[in-house]
Scaffold this motif. Sequence first.
Motif, PDB file in Angstrom:
ATOM      1  N   ARG A   6       1.795 -18.320   3.965  1.00 59.63           N
ATOM      2  CA  ARG A   6       1.894 -18.900   2.614  1.00 59.63           C
ATOM      3  C   ARG A   6       3.329 -19.214   2.207  1.00 59.63           C
ATOM      4  NH1 ARG A   6      -2.249 -15.128  -0.776  1.00 59.63           N
ATOM      5  NH2 ARG A   6      -4.111 -15.754   0.341  1.00 59.63           N
ATOM      6  N   ARG A  16       1.607  -3.270   4.308  1.00 60.52           N
ATOM      7  CA  ARG A  16       1.102  -4.592   3.925  1.00 60.52           C
ATOM      8  C   ARG A  16      -0.385  -4.475   3.580  1.00 60.52           C
ATOM      9  NH1 ARG A  16       3.499  -7.948   8.891  1.00 60.52           N
ATOM     10  NH2 ARG A  16       5.642  -8.130   8.174  1.00 60.52           N
ATOM     11  N   PRO A  17      -0.788  -5.108   2.491  1.00 64.27           N
ATOM     12  CA  PRO A  17      -2.213  -5.078   2.160  1.00 64.27           C
ATOM     13  C   PRO A  17      -3.040  -5.862   3.188  1.00 64.27           C
ATOM     14  CG  PRO A  17      -0.994  -6.466   0.620  1.00 64.27           C
ATOM     15  CD  PRO A  17       0.015  -5.832   1.531  1.00 64.27           C
ATOM     16  N   ASP A  18      -4.312  -5.545   3.278  1.00 63.68           N
ATOM     17  CA  ASP A  18      -5.195  -6.221   4.238  1.00 63.68           C
ATOM     18  C   ASP A  18      -5.205  -7.730   4.069  1.00 63.68           C
ATOM     19  OD1 ASP A  18      -5.895  -3.822   5.397  1.00 63.68           O
ATOM     20  OD2 ASP A  18      -7.690  -3.574   4.147  1.00 63.68           O
ATOM     21  N   ARG A  19      -5.064  -8.199   2.857  1.00 66.79           N
ATOM     22  CA  ARG A  19      -5.156  -9.639   2.584  1.00 66.79           C
ATOM     23  C   ARG A  19      -3.813 -10.366   2.681  1.00 66.79           C
ATOM     24  NH1 ARG A  19      -9.479 -11.229  -1.672  1.00 66.79           N
ATOM     25  NH2 ARG A  19      -8.040 -12.964  -1.604  1.00 66.79           N
ATOM     26  N   TRP A  20      -2.776  -9.690   3.153  1.00 67.47           N
ATOM     27  CA  TRP A  20      -1.457 -10.301   3.251  1.00 67.47           C
ATOM     28  C   TRP A  20      -1.467 -11.415   4.285  1.00 67.47           C
ATOM     29  CZ3 TRP A  20       2.091 -10.665   7.282  1.00 67.47           C
ATOM     30  CH2 TRP A  20       3.350 -11.124   6.920  1.00 67.47           C
ATOM     31  N   ARG A  21      -0.815 -12.531   3.958  1.00 70.75           N
ATOM     32  CA  ARG A  21      -0.759 -13.661   4.887  1.00 70.75           C
ATOM     33  C   ARG A  21       0.658 -14.210   4.935  1.00 70.75           C
ATOM     34  NH1 ARG A  21      -5.070 -17.993   3.490  1.00 70.75           N
ATOM     35  NH2 ARG A  21      -3.694 -19.049   4.928  1.00 70.75           N
ATOM     36  N   THR A  80       0.840  -1.198   0.000  1.00 70.15           N
ATOM     37  CA  THR A  80       0.000   0.000   0.000  1.00 70.15           C
ATOM     38  C   THR A  80       0.875   1.247   0.000  1.00 70.15           C
ATOM     39  OG1 THR A  80      -0.118   0.253   2.409  1.00 70.15           O
ATOM     40  CG2 THR A  80      -1.691  -1.291   1.388  1.00 70.15           C
TER      41      THR A  80
END
Length: 186
Positions: free
Chosen positions: A172, A164-169, A18
């Motif tokens: 993985r 970091r984007p909201d959907r970052w994990r 972001t």
Amino acid sequence: MRPVLAAANSRRSVSKVTDAAPDDAELLELLDAAGRVADHASLRPWRVVALRGVARERLGAALVEAAGLAPDDHGASKLAGKPLRAPVLLAIVAVRTPEHEKVPEWEQDATAAGVAHLLELLLDEAGWGVMWRTGPHTRHPAVATMHGLQEHEALLGWLYVGGRPDRWRADRRRASDAAARFTTLT
């Protein structure tokens, strides 16, 4: 789990970030820690150049020049846009002391790369998205000039840093398979 081990195990490159970015004060704090890597003869053979705002556009133009493209050529705008993928790019520069009596240039480059990797780990641990990027034009004279590199300096690449984007994990990331790359000699 030990904190450093946990940070290393959770580190993962974040290719899309972001517009949020660490400020210079935070970067300096992390860089001060990263600068404590192994450094034969304490040469400090590295420096970091932060590119923000229009400096990223100047880098894009240098990449287009390095590729031998005219600004209106097919692919030039895509190449010029690559540095805009993150709000701050940290150029990692190897600062070499040529013909040092104890420390060959490859070892100086290794120290600079160590700073880059530790800085990447620290940025990740601090909650930032980060990815180390290079490319075919990293060592081109136009790119070196854009960064203001001196005669005995070489660009190793850039850490692209942002939020970091909201959907970052983090989960993985695949295991490194250390056992397949480890040998003991007796």
